[in-house]
Structure formats: C-alpha cells, structure tokens
Design a protein around this motif. Structure first.
Motif, mmCIF file in Angstrom:
data_model
loop_
_atom_site.group_PDB
_atom_site.id
_atom_site.type_symbol
_atom_site.label_atom_id
_atom_site.label_comp_id
_atom_site.label_asym_id
_atom_site.label_seq_id
_atom_site.Cartn_x
_atom_site.Cartn_y
_atom_site.Cartn_z
ATOM 1 N N UNK A 30 0.696 -1.147 -0.041
ATOM 2 C CA UNK A 30 -0.165 -0.093 -0.124
ATOM 3 C C UNK A 30 1.036 1.250 -0.011
ATOM 4 N N UNK A 31 1.878 1.238 0.914
ATOM 5 C CA UNK A 31 2.749 2.440 0.906
ATOM 6 C C UNK A 31 3.525 2.905 -0.344
ATOM 7 N N UNK A 32 3.972 1.428 -1.051
ATOM 8 C CA UNK A 32 4.940 1.754 -2.199
ATOM 9 C C UNK A 32 4.172 1.932 -3.587
ATOM 10 N N UNK A 33 2.972 1.558 -3.416
ATOM 11 C CA UNK A 33 2.042 1.800 -4.506
ATOM 12 C C UNK A 33 0.945 3.012 -4.644
ATOM 13 N N UNK A 34 0.785 3.264 -3.354
ATOM 14 C CA UNK A 34 -0.235 4.411 -3.296
ATOM 15 C C UNK A 34 -1.660 4.074 -3.210
ATOM 16 N N UNK A 35 -1.727 2.700 -3.106
ATOM 17 C CA UNK A 35 -3.030 2.140 -3.111
ATOM 18 C C UNK A 35 -3.540 1.883 -1.764
ATOM 19 N N UNK A 36 -4.576 1.816 -1.437
ATOM 20 C CA UNK A 36 -4.890 1.786 -0.033
ATOM 21 C C UNK A 36 -5.096 0.210 0.224
ATOM 22 N N UNK A 37 -5.098 -0.332 1.636
ATOM 23 C CA UNK A 37 -4.971 -1.515 1.820
ATOM 24 C C UNK A 37 -6.561 -2.220 1.499
ATOM 25 N N UNK A 38 -7.416 -1.315 1.655
ATOM 26 C CA UNK A 38 -8.755 -1.687 1.259
ATOM 27 C C UNK A 38 -9.141 -1.937 -0.412
ATOM 28 N N UNK A 39 -8.319 -1.228 -1.182
ATOM 29 C CA UNK A 39 -8.520 -1.126 -2.443
ATOM 30 C C UNK A 39 -7.597 -2.615 -2.892
ATOM 31 N N UNK A 68 4.103 -3.707 -10.042
ATOM 32 C CA UNK A 68 4.011 -3.409 -11.316
ATOM 33 C C UNK A 68 2.381 -3.480 -11.824
ATOM 34 N N UNK A 69 1.991 -4.574 -11.332
ATOM 35 C CA UNK A 69 0.253 -4.839 -11.906
ATOM 36 C C UNK A 69 -0.419 -3.693 -11.435
ATOM 37 N N UNK A 70 -0.235 -3.392 -10.046
ATOM 38 C CA UNK A 70 -1.080 -2.151 -9.357
ATOM 39 C C UNK A 70 -0.634 -0.831 -10.182
#
Length: 161
Positions: A30-39, A68-70
């Motif tokens: 989540x931290x490295x991708x900028x995507x929330x845990x929920x997402x 990479x997928x995220x």
C-alpha cells in the motif's frame, strides 16, 4: 541476544520483520504503490490481483510483481477504465495472450464515448449560458416551480395522456 530490526509501518505501528519472509506485507505494498489496503483487498477479491501467499499468522505476502500490476491498474483507472475492463485485460495477459490489440479497441470505444459526452456537455453549457442571459426576462411569470427553468428556450417535454 540477537534483536531483529523493526520497521515503522504506515500508521506508526511497529512490526518485527519475520525471519525468512520473502515479499511484501499489505501495508508495504500500500505504501509503495499508493493504493489503500482496502483497494488491495478489493482488487484481490475481484480477481485482478492474484491471491497472495499467507504467513503462518495469515498475513498477506505479495511478490514484487504486484507493484507493477498495481501501477497498471492505477493508470488504467485514471484513464477511465472500469474494474471489469481492467479485470478482463489482466485475465487476457494471464492467459498468455497479448492484450494490446483488445485494449486498443477498448480505448477507441472509450475515446468515442468521451467525444459524444463532450459534445453533449457543450450543448448543455450553451443552454445554461442562454438561461443565464435571459434570467431577468422571466422574473415574475407564473410557474409551477421556477419560471426561469420552465420557460427557458430548451425543448419542452411532451406530456403523456
């Protein structure tokens, strides 16, 4: 006595790094991708992100390829692709197909939809500006709710018997 290094995870919680863990915990992804845990969990449930390995304590452990997928998913969402479209594209790739020809068709259709929507918005904008220009002309006229809207120059609705 040997001490394990601690890492400060987002939110300020301290977790020891498990010995022998290969991969990234959900908070690290989540931290490295900028995507929330929920997402991340939703992407996993939708089948976009493959189910990660689990530790003995049931923590999710993702491979580096998840980042990479995220990144692809995030960019596709920014371009207006739905989760269903993203899932379809990712499924094609997982099946060993090259998704780019299919994706080109989807992009073409999406661009055409946006062109139609932009034209519709331009018409609506012109009508709204016309309404503003004629605002004083309808003041004081009888109306059910607002004479400015009801007597504007937009096409009238037909009443059905």
């Amino acid at each position: 006595m040997r001490t394990e290094p601690l890492d400060l995870a987002p939110g300020g919680k301290v977790y020891p790094r498990p010995m022998g863990r290969e991969g990234l915990l959900i908070g690290e992804v989540a931290a490295r991708s900028g995507v929330s845990r929920k997402a991340l969990r939703l992407s996993e449930a939708a089948g976009i992100l493959p189910a990660p390995r689990r530790t003995a304590s049931r923590y999710r452990v993702y491979g580096e390829d998840a980042l990479a997928l995220l990144a692809f998913v995030t960019q596709a969402r920014r371009l207006g692709f739905t989760l269903a479209q993203v899932k379809e594209i990712v499924a094609l790739k997982r099946a060993g197909e090259v998704p780019c020809p299919h994706l080109r068709d989807v992009v073409h259709r999406k661009a055409a939809e946006l062109d139609r929507a932009a034209a519709d918005l331009a018409v609506m904008r012109r009508r709204l500006h016309g309404l503003l220009r004629s605002w004083r002309a309808y003041s004081g006229r009888a109306a059910q709710v607002c004479p400015h809207i009801e007597h504007s120059a937009t096409p009238k609705l037909r009443r059905t018997p």
